[in-house]
Scaffold this motif. Structure first.
Motif, PDB file in Angstrom:
ATOM      1  N   THR A   1       0.790  -1.131  -0.038  1.00 45.74           N
ATOM      2  CA  THR A   1       0.117   0.031  -0.054  1.00 45.74           C
ATOM      3  C   THR A   1       0.834   1.209   0.032  1.00 45.74           C
ATOM      4  N   LEU A   2       1.979   1.374   0.400  1.00 41.53           N
ATOM      5  CA  LEU A   2       3.101   2.378   0.260  1.00 41.53           C
ATOM      6  C   LEU A   2       3.351   2.813  -1.109  1.00 41.53           C
ATOM      7  N   THR A   3       3.119   4.259  -1.345  1.00 40.24           N
ATOM      8  CA  THR A   3       3.452   4.572  -2.515  1.00 40.24           C
ATOM      9  C   THR A   3       4.380   5.991  -2.339  1.00 40.24           C
ATOM     10  N   ASN A   4       4.166   6.625  -3.479  1.00 37.68           N
ATOM     11  CA  ASN A   4       4.962   7.971  -3.495  1.00 37.68           C
ATOM     12  C   ASN A   4       4.332   8.711  -2.463  1.00 37.68           C
ATOM     13  N   ALA A   5       3.208   8.683  -1.806  1.00 39.63           N
ATOM     14  CA  ALA A   5       2.297   9.424  -1.158  1.00 39.63           C
ATOM     15  C   ALA A   5       3.340  10.217  -0.110  1.00 39.63           C
ATOM     16  N   PHE A   6       4.347   9.643   0.208  1.00 37.43           N
ATOM     17  CA  PHE A   6       5.220   9.967   1.327  1.00 37.43           C
ATOM     18  C   PHE A   6       5.932  11.546   0.521  1.00 37.43           C
ATOM     19  N   ALA A   7       5.969  11.463  -0.578  1.00 37.25           N
ATOM     20  CA  ALA A   7       6.747  12.705  -0.975  1.00 37.25           C
ATOM     21  C   ALA A   7       5.667  13.917  -1.383  1.00 37.25           C
ATOM     22  N   HIS A   8       4.232  13.633  -1.156  1.00 37.26           N
ATOM     23  CA  HIS A   8       3.262  14.669  -1.694  1.00 37.26           C
ATOM     24  C   HIS A   8       3.128  15.644  -0.360  1.00 37.26           C
ATOM     25  N   HIS A   9       2.680  16.815  -0.734  1.00 34.03           N
ATOM     26  CA  HIS A   9       2.295  17.745   0.132  1.00 34.03           C
ATOM     27  C   HIS A   9       1.064  18.410  -0.272  1.00 34.03           C
ATOM     28  N   PRO A  10       0.375  19.147   0.833  1.00 35.34           N
ATOM     29  CA  PRO A  10      -1.039  19.902   0.430  1.00 35.34           C
ATOM     30  C   PRO A  10      -0.538  21.054  -0.234  1.00 35.34           C
ATOM     31  N   LEU A  11      -1.584  21.584  -1.146  1.00 41.31           N
ATOM     32  CA  LEU A  11      -1.079  22.679  -1.663  1.00 41.31           C
ATOM     33  C   LEU A  11       0.054  22.699  -2.872  1.00 41.31           C
ATOM     34  N   GLY A  12       0.233  21.496  -3.296  1.00 43.58           N
ATOM     35  CA  GLY A  12       1.182  21.045  -4.491  1.00 43.58           C
ATOM     36  C   GLY A  12       2.408  21.310  -4.185  1.00 43.58           C
ATOM     37  N   GLY A  13       2.935  21.647  -2.805  1.00 48.52           N
ATOM     38  CA  GLY A  13       4.193  21.928  -2.444  1.00 48.52           C
ATOM     39  C   GLY A  13       4.489  23.274  -2.008  1.00 48.52           C
ATOM     40  N   GLU A  14       3.431  24.285  -2.466  1.00 49.29           N
ATOM     41  CA  GLU A  14       3.546  25.456  -2.619  1.00 49.29           C
ATOM     42  C   GLU A  14       3.774  26.230  -0.969  1.00 49.29           C
ATOM     43  N   VAL A  15       4.390  27.039  -1.012  1.00 52.89           N
ATOM     44  CA  VAL A  15       4.414  27.718   0.509  1.00 52.89           C
ATOM     45  C   VAL A  15       3.127  28.491   0.454  1.00 52.89           C
ATOM     46  N   PRO A  16       2.604  28.200   1.853  1.00 49.96           N
ATOM     47  CA  PRO A  16       1.394  28.623   2.176  1.00 49.96           C
ATOM     48  C   PRO A  16       1.425  30.351   2.169  1.00 49.96           C
ATOM     49  N   GLN A  17       0.495  31.165   1.536  1.00 49.72           N
ATOM     50  CA  GLN A  17       0.424  32.628   1.570  1.00 49.72           C
ATOM     51  C   GLN A  17      -0.531  32.924   2.564  1.00 49.72           C
ATOM     52  N   THR A  18      -1.611  32.387   2.834  1.00 50.63           N
ATOM     53  CA  THR A  18      -2.537  32.977   3.502  1.00 50.63           C
ATOM     54  C   THR A  18      -2.833  32.122   4.981  1.00 50.63           C
ATOM     55  N   LEU A  19      -3.686  32.681   5.880  1.00 46.75           N
ATOM     56  CA  LEU A  19      -3.920  31.878   7.209  1.00 46.75           C
ATOM     57  C   LEU A  19      -4.713  30.671   6.713  1.00 46.75           C
ATOM     58  N   LEU A  20      -5.693  30.849   5.692  1.00 46.90           N
ATOM     59  CA  LEU A  20      -6.362  29.419   5.548  1.00 46.90           C
ATOM     60  C   LEU A  20      -5.549  28.306   4.924  1.00 46.90           C
ATOM     61  N   HIS A  21      -4.618  28.900   3.863  1.00 49.44           N
ATOM     62  CA  HIS A  21      -3.601  28.091   3.183  1.00 49.44           C
ATOM     63  C   HIS A  21      -2.926  27.230   4.158  1.00 49.44           C
ATOM     64  N   GLY A  22      -2.431  28.163   5.272  1.00 49.95           N
ATOM     65  CA  GLY A  22      -1.650  27.428   6.252  1.00 49.95           C
ATOM     66  C   GLY A  22      -2.212  26.608   7.221  1.00 49.95           C
ATOM     67  N   PHE A  23      -3.370  26.872   7.356  1.00 46.85           N
ATOM     68  CA  PHE A  23      -4.064  25.831   8.453  1.00 46.85           C
ATOM     69  C   PHE A  23      -4.427  24.428   7.626  1.00 46.85           C
ATOM     70  N   LEU A  24      -4.678  24.653   6.284  1.00 49.73           N
ATOM     71  CA  LEU A  24      -5.061  23.499   5.465  1.00 49.73           C
ATOM     72  C   LEU A  24      -3.670  22.662   5.154  1.00 49.73           C
ATOM     73  N   SER A  25      -2.831  23.299   5.017  1.00 49.83           N
ATOM     74  CA  SER A  25      -1.645  22.768   4.799  1.00 49.83           C
ATOM     75  C   SER A  25      -0.984  21.869   5.963  1.00 49.83           C
ATOM     76  N   GLY A  26      -1.430  22.531   7.242  1.00 51.78           N
ATOM     77  CA  GLY A  26      -1.011  21.726   8.646  1.00 51.78           C
ATOM     78  C   GLY A  26      -1.873  20.765   8.817  1.00 51.78           C
ATOM     79  N   VAL A  27      -3.006  20.677   8.489  1.00 52.44           N
ATOM     80  CA  VAL A  27      -3.970  19.606   8.584  1.00 52.44           C
ATOM     81  C   VAL A  27      -3.671  18.517   7.632  1.00 52.44           C
ATOM     82  N   GLY A  28      -3.173  18.477   6.522  1.00 52.64           N
ATOM     83  CA  GLY A  28      -2.602  17.769   5.586  1.00 52.64           C
ATOM     84  C   GLY A  28      -1.622  16.865   5.972  1.00 52.64           C
ATOM     85  N   HIS A  29      -0.466  17.726   6.343  1.00 54.04           N
ATOM     86  CA  HIS A  29       0.829  17.146   6.590  1.00 54.04           C
ATOM     87  C   HIS A  29       0.671  15.668   7.104  1.00 54.04           C
TER      88      HIS A  29
END
Length: 210
Positions: free
Chosen positions: A15-43
């Motif tokens: 079951t393990l795949t390359n999902a280890f390397a994936h990041h929320p927001l496509g790997g982009e640095v979060p620019q807003t409060l919402l993006h930062g929160f969603l990225s934190g929840v996803g990691h």
């Protein structure tokens, strides 16, 4: 039990795949409060090694009266580790430590014995530094607001995962002690995930992509 662990390793390897390397927001640095929160929840969810460790911590802590203390120590460690990354403080062998922590936590949960909460919390906090250090790469270069939201996001989701794991073990599986079967099976799976990821990591070191 050895058969259970072997099956868990095999299942995890499939079951393990390359999902280890994936990041929320496509790997982009979060620019807003919402993006930062969603990225934190996803990691902690997308990073299956992190997810496995948090589940294992929840199972280990499930039969303590204060079952939130150990996960809280880990969460505080991850926050400190993220701040270390932002401050350009390096932690040696972080990936190896993270992988080993998944294996060790899974084995502890699988043993089915009540652990001493003080040393386990201290250990979880130290390990949290390494997990958080890995999380921090996602917000290097971000402004203060998305960073704070990121910390809040992964802090809340990790506590929720750990407490939910403990709740499921005690209330839904009706496990009455750390020696009950279901948490041990879950611990075996966590250990299997760690072993599978360790194999993947070692393979990458021995046979690096050209």
């Amino acid at each position: 039990m050895h058969r259970i662990l072997a099956l868990a390793v095999a299942f995890s390897s499939i079951t393990l795949t390359n999902a280890f390397a994936h990041h929320p927001l496509g790997g982009e640095v979060p620019q807003t409060l919402l993006h930062g929160f969603l990225s934190g929840v996803g990691h902690p969810v997308i990073g299956f090694d992190h997810f496995a460790f948090v589940v294992a911590i929840g199972l280990i802590a499930a039969f303590h009266k204060q079952r939130a203390i150990m996960p809280a120590g880990f969460v505080l460690g991850t926050m400190a580790g993220t701040m270390m990354t932002i401050s350009a403080i390096a932690l040696p062998f972080a990936e190896l430590v993270i992988t080993a922590s998944v294996i060790v936590a899974g084995v502890i949960a699988m043993r089915g014995k009540l652990t001493s909460i003080v040393p386990m919390t201290a250990g979880a906090t130290v390990i949290g530094l390494f997990h958080g250090w890995a999380y921090g790469a996602a917000v290097v270069g971000a402004e203060a607001t998305p960073i704070i939201a990121y910390l809040a996001g992964f802090g809340l989701v990790q506590m929720a995962i750990a407490l939910l794991a403990g709740y499921v073990a005690v209330n839904m599986w009706k496990a009455t002690s750390a020696a009950s079967l279901q948490p041990r099976l879950a611990g075996a799976l966590m250990a299997g995930v760690g072993v599978a990821y360790m194999v993947e990591l070692v393979e990458g070191l021995v046979f690096p992509a050209m």
